[in-house]
Scaffold this active site. Structure first.
Site, PDB file in Angstrom:
ATOM      1  N   ILE A   1     -22.359  50.022 -16.546  1.00  0.00           N
ATOM      2  CA  ILE A   1     -21.577  50.640 -15.568  1.00  0.00           C
ATOM      3  C   ILE A   1     -20.739  49.635 -14.995  1.00  0.00           C
ATOM      4  CG2 ILE A   1     -21.617  51.577 -13.165  1.00  0.00           C
ATOM      5  CD1 ILE A   1     -24.309  53.024 -13.975  1.00  0.00           C
ATOM      6  N   ALA A   2     -21.277  48.358 -14.645  1.00  0.00           N
ATOM      7  CA  ALA A   2     -20.796  47.157 -14.123  1.00  0.00           C
ATOM      8  C   ALA A   2     -21.102  45.933 -14.300  1.00  0.00           C
ATOM      9  CB  ALA A   2     -20.407  47.389 -12.463  1.00  0.00           C
ATOM     10  N   LYS A   3     -20.226  44.988 -14.186  1.00  0.00           N
ATOM     11  CA  LYS A   3     -21.029  43.539 -14.266  1.00  0.00           C
ATOM     12  C   LYS A   3     -20.809  42.661 -12.951  1.00  0.00           C
ATOM     13  CE  LYS A   3     -20.821  42.584 -19.127  1.00  0.00           C
ATOM     14  NZ  LYS A   3     -20.077  41.903 -20.214  1.00  0.00           N
TER      15      LYS A   3
ATOM     16  N   SER B   1     -22.004  38.876 -10.948  1.00  0.00           N
ATOM     17  CA  SER B   1     -22.103  37.394 -11.049  1.00  0.00           C
ATOM     18  C   SER B   1     -23.488  37.185 -11.612  1.00  0.00           C
ATOM     19  CB  SER B   1     -21.637  36.627  -9.793  1.00  0.00           C
ATOM     20  OG  SER B   1     -22.579  37.083  -8.708  1.00  0.00           O
ATOM     21  N   ASN B   2     -23.461  35.769 -12.079  1.00  0.00           N
ATOM     22  CA  ASN B   2     -24.804  35.016 -12.489  1.00  0.00           C
ATOM     23  C   ASN B   2     -25.692  36.116 -13.428  1.00  0.00           C
ATOM     24  OD1 ASN B   2     -24.265  32.818 -10.626  1.00  0.00           O
ATOM     25  ND2 ASN B   2     -24.966  34.256  -8.917  1.00  0.00           N
ATOM     26  N   GLY B   3     -24.876  36.553 -14.376  1.00  0.00           N
ATOM     27  CA  GLY B   3     -25.723  37.401 -15.279  1.00  0.00           C
ATOM     28  C   GLY B   3     -26.206  38.855 -14.841  1.00  0.00           C
ATOM     29  N   THR B   4     -25.718  39.256 -13.771  1.00  0.00           N
ATOM     30  CA  THR B   4     -26.315  40.642 -13.257  1.00  0.00           C
ATOM     31  C   THR B   4     -25.357  41.650 -13.846  1.00  0.00           C
ATOM     32  OG1 THR B   4     -26.891  39.682 -11.122  1.00  0.00           O
ATOM     33  CG2 THR B   4     -26.572  41.926 -11.088  1.00  0.00           C
ATOM     34  N   VAL B   5     -25.975  42.580 -14.422  1.00  0.00           N
ATOM     35  CA  VAL B   5     -25.282  43.793 -15.011  1.00  0.00           C
ATOM     36  C   VAL B   5     -25.820  45.051 -14.346  1.00  0.00           C
ATOM     37  CG1 VAL B   5     -24.939  44.884 -17.241  1.00  0.00           C
ATOM     38  CG2 VAL B   5     -25.028  42.653 -17.303  1.00  0.00           C
TER      39      VAL B   5
ATOM     40  N   ASP C   1     -21.710  40.157   2.773  1.00  0.00           N
ATOM     41  CA  ASP C   1     -20.797  40.291   1.757  1.00  0.00           C
ATOM     42  C   ASP C   1     -19.931  41.858   1.582  1.00  0.00           C
ATOM     43  OD1 ASP C   1     -19.319  39.611  -0.726  1.00  0.00           O
ATOM     44  OD2 ASP C   1     -21.066  39.962  -1.910  1.00  0.00           O
TER      45      ASP C   1
END
Length: 881
Positions: free
Chosen positions: A465-467, A469-473, A608
């Site tokens: 669905i989305a990406k 930062s720091n490898g989070t998917v 954020d």
């Protein structure tokens, strides 16, 4: 695993001898004088000299043995400067207004600050005291602003090894205590510092000698009225002092004889130190390179075992003694044969044979290293191929089904999905094949199928669905048969995942916070199951704005994955014909505020907030929900601000941070209110930002250079955003106040307020000098912009003139007219009813189009004077729209 370990060992044994093959060091003659001029004759004959290079590296030179003992890298340069080129400005007017008299500041070779300016056609350099000059800042004028800052820090190093024991900075100071023999002893070392010594030393000779590197950083920057940096200079002055044994005893455990007014650390010996402004460590010692530090073998996790006792205090149990030992390979003994010549001002050139042999060794070492790495890679690849075929679970789950792609004109294939939820677009076959190989390569993903894999109660689809930062998917998935969005984080970010889970649990079950269903983990990742949404606010606004500009833009909507919201190529109506927010958009904006109110009520600061972190759910209507609380913080009980240590550098996203976040200052709930102002502006303007384009936003935020021109036709929005974007966090409204702001009122609420305001104002006696009435009439010039009868139709004026006379420059009388005609609307002639329009929408639009600032001006005055009166509670305490 045996083969992998064997290859690692072979690689280590092949590379490690290279560290011993480099002997000696050469220092260029170019730097001889600058070093020798700063060292006294006595220091040249015996003792030690510390040499600091421009990159912040500190090297200890033993003059008696002519050896480089150690090097410590601070990773903080001791000098940098910048001056904007003149040709950066396109016109002579800009150049002259920005650069002025070509004034700038820098430091000379003796590390003295000077200002340079042109006087009577000549450039003059004047030495100034850095501390005194910074004390006079900031300096402001019509064409520039000069800012300054002084920081102090201390590096506590082991004199013999150069290892860092502790770094002292104002933003990092904290204490750590242990209990021993029922007495509390202070420990200098933090939990992260190398364990060089602790509370067990009893004799002074047991303590290592410590050297204190005192560093003073001076930073000065000049900014033009256009927000450009004209020039900047940063430099540091360092001194070194050696600590004796007696003083170290005060560090390990405070003696009872030490008085309250005594400072326990007393310096005894100063160490000569040389600062080289234009020399890097690699240039000064060109043949040392990566050999300035010992090579360490991996050590076990030596985190202390902890038990929670009592009211939550932790009892630290003794750790494994063996795990505390850090094994290292011996550092090669590097002989600096020319160090005496350097101090005396002369050097000898190394022979050609020495340089050539060193080059050969480097090439050989590189080749051996590359061959070893390649061998290790192919060995592990071969092992991964041997893994058996993955097991396919027979448990029925809601596995996403593949749909045939359909084309719309020139559009590329678009994937649609049941229930209106988003899915990934076209994928290249090679990309899908790579995903399968990735699943096979990870042992933890053995129980995978062609569509995804299972982790506990969770089925994770391969559809992305989305990406982050720091490898989070973020992937599609199913949790106990429910379609979910799976946020996958790498195990190294366990703290971030835990924080987000705790905050989601605390804020769960609110309609404007993304729901959390569960969490699972495997060897490599942490999986958080979240409510599956249609798209982000960022995607919705940009897509709707594109459709508004060109209906043909629907062909590219699939690129941001929001097809379900745009049925038959038509988007939702987010803006009216006059550009004002539609009821749909106002509801989404209210949803964002409502979610923020809930977080603040339970003590969570999001930190954020941005359009990408607001998700849209489509049910019977669109609903906005706050998400991504990985860096959010819980406020301590009975406090309104985060502690200094918890604010953290880098909290938030560039362009959406409050100025106090950018400055790493005290942070309260107000940081979210600033971000909220930016998000609301983004919504109302179709994707614009009040502080300009991406590259200039942070600078404009710090300089309070916002542009609200695009919403000037909506006075309520200008009033609200001016408060939310106030650079002073104490002057921003609360989230609860934003919730009840007139910007979010419907027509019925607006008319009701004007009618009640008129009733309240009628109670004031004009002859007795009412402050409320005076304040209201003082806004007439802004509110009416002349006489109000000039803006009304003649048929309307004829009707009101039959009953009484009005003052056409009085706001009080205008409110009276609106109230009377609203109360007696059914008694008005039919032609007048048609002119005014239906109640409430048409009637309210008739007056708001002629007096757009009437509502917000009356609201502002009554908020100041009548906020605590019962009639006003309807508009400031209850949620009625």
């Amino acid at each position: 695993m045996r083969g992998s370990a064997l290859l690692d060992l072979i690689l280590f044994l092949l590379v490690s001898p290279l560290a011993h093959s480099f002997k000696g060091s050469e220092i260029s003659k170019f730097y001889d004088k600058s070093i020798s001029n700063q060292i006294s004759q006595s220091d040249r004959e015996s003792g030690y000299v510390l040499v600091s290079t421009v990159d912040g590296s500190i090297s200890l030179v033993d003059m008696s043995s002519q050896k480089l003992d150690w090097t410590f890298h601070t990773n903080e340069p001791i000098y940098s400067s910048y001056q904007a080129p003149h040709y950066h400005y396109t016109t002579d007017e800009e150049r002259s207004s920005v650069l002025g008299d070509d004034f700038y500041m820098d430091c000379d070779k003796d590390w003295r600050l000077y200002n340079s300016s042109v006087r009577k056609g000549k450039r003059v350099n004047e030495i100034v005291d850095a501390s005194e000059f910074i004390g006079t800042l900031p300096y402001t004028s019509t064409d520039r602003i000069v800012l300054g800052k002084k920081d102090t820090s201390v590096f506590l190093l082991d004199w013999k090894t150069g290892k860092l024991v502790k770094r002292y900075r104002m933003d990092e100071l904290y204490s750590n205590t242990v209990v021993e023999n029922d007495k509390e002893k202070a420990i200098v070392l933090s939990k992260e510092a190398p364990l060089l010594f602790g509370s067990g030393f009893k004799k002074s000779e047991d303590f290592p000698e410590l050297v204190y590197i005192e560093r003073k950083d001076f930073k000065i920057q000049c900014i033009s009225k256009f927000g450009d940096v004209l020039w900047s200079v940063s430099y540091a002055k360092m001194e070194a002092k050696l600590q004796n044994h007696e003083s170290v005893q005060f560090i390990s455990g405070l003696s009872s004889s030490v008085g309250k007014n005594q400072f326990p650390l007393s310096y005894t010996t100063s160490v000569p130190m040389v600062q080289l402004r234009n020399v890097k460590y690699e240039t000064l010692f060109p043949r040392l390179g990566f050999l300035d530090e010992a090579l360490y073998l991996p050590f076990q996790d030596r985190k202390p075992n902890q038990l929670a006792i009592g009211d939550g205090n932790q009892l630290t149990l003794p750790g494994n003694k063996e795990a505390e030992e850090v094994l290292s390979l011996p550092l090669p003994e590097t002989v600096i044969s020319q160090i005496t010549d350097i101090i005396d001002g002369s050097t000898k050139q190394a022979g050609f044979a020495s340089k050539f042999s060193g080059l050969i060794v480097l090439i050989f070492g590189f080749c051996v290293t590359m061959l070893s790495v390649c061998g290790l890679f192919f060995y592990r690849l071969r092992q991964s191929i041997r893994i058996k075929e993955p097991y396919v679970s027979e448990v029925p789950i809601a596995t996403p089904k593949k749909k045939k792609s359909k084309k719309n004109g020139t559009t590329k294939a678009v994937h649609k999905k049941e229930n209106g939820f988003i899915s990934g677009g076209n994928k290249d076959p090679s990309h899908e094949e790579n995903e399968k190989r990735l699943l096979t390569a990870f042992p933890g993903l053995n129980n995978s199928s062609a569509e995804g894999y299972r982790v506990g109660k969770l089925f994770v689809s391969n559809k992305e669905i989305a990406k982050g930062s720091n490898g989070t998917v973020v992937l599609e998935g199913s949790y106990e048969g429910r379609l979910v969005a799976v946020k996958r984080l790498v195990q190294s970010h366990h703290d971030v995942a835990q924080k987000e889970i705790l905050n989601l649990m605390a804020s769960d079950k609110h309609s404007n916070i993304v729901r959390w269903y569960g969490v699972d983990q495997d060897e490599h990742f942490i999986y958080i199951s979240l409510e599956l949404c249609a798209c982000s606010l960022n995607d919705l606004i940009y897509a709707s704005s594109a459709l508004l500009e060109s209906p043909m833009a629907s062909s590219s909507i699939h690129s941001i994955q929001i097809n379900p919201i745009f049925e038959n190529g038509k988007g939702v109506e987010l803006w009216k014909e006059n550009g004002h927010p539609s009821p749909v958009l106002l509801k989404l904006m209210r949803d964002i505020v409502a979610g923020l109110v809930h977080l603040h009520d339970i003590g969570i600061v999001h930190r954020d907030l941005k359009p990408q972190n607001v998700l849209i759910v489509k049910n019977s209507s669109l609903c906005a929900k706050l998400s991504d609380m990985g860096i959010s913080k819980r406020l301590p009980a009975d406090t309104s601000a985060l502690t200094r240590n918890s604010t953290g550098l880098g909290s938030g996203s560039s362009g959406w941070q409050a100025p106090e976040q950018l400055r790493n200052e005290r942070q309260t709930r107000a940081v979210d209110l600033f971000s909220l102002g930016c998000v609301l502006f983004f919504c109302m303007t179709g994707g614009k930002h009040p502080y300009g384009d991406n590259y200039e936003r942070d600078v404009n935020v710090l300089n309070d250079q916002k542009d609200l021109f695009l919403i000037e036709s909506l006075p309520e929005a200008v009033h609200l955003l001016t408060g939310l974007l106030n650079p002073d966090p104490n002057l921003r409204p609360r989230a609860q106040d934003v919730m009840h702001h007139p910007l979010f009122w419907n027509s019925d609420m607006r008319l009701s307020f004007l009618r009640d305001a008129s009733d309240r104002v009628e109670l004031e006696n004009r002859e007795e000098g009412s402050q409320l009435l005076a304040a209201l009439e003082s806004t007439a010039a802004v509110t009416l912009n002349g006489r109000w009868d000039e803006k009304l139709d003649s048929i309307f004026l004829d009707n009101i003139g039959r009953y009484r006379r009005y003052k056409f420059d009085s706001i009080r009388d205008l409110l009276r007219v609106i109230r009377n005609k609203l109360n007696h609307y059914r008694e008005l002639p039919k032609e007048l009813q048609e002119l005014l329009g239906s109640v409430p929408e048409g009637f309210e639009r008739y007056f708001s189009s002629r007096f757009p600032k009437l509502l917000i001006q009356v609201y502002t005055v009554l908020f100041d004077y009548c906020n605590n009166e019962e009639f006003f509670f309807k508009y400031s305490k209850t949620t009625v729209f």
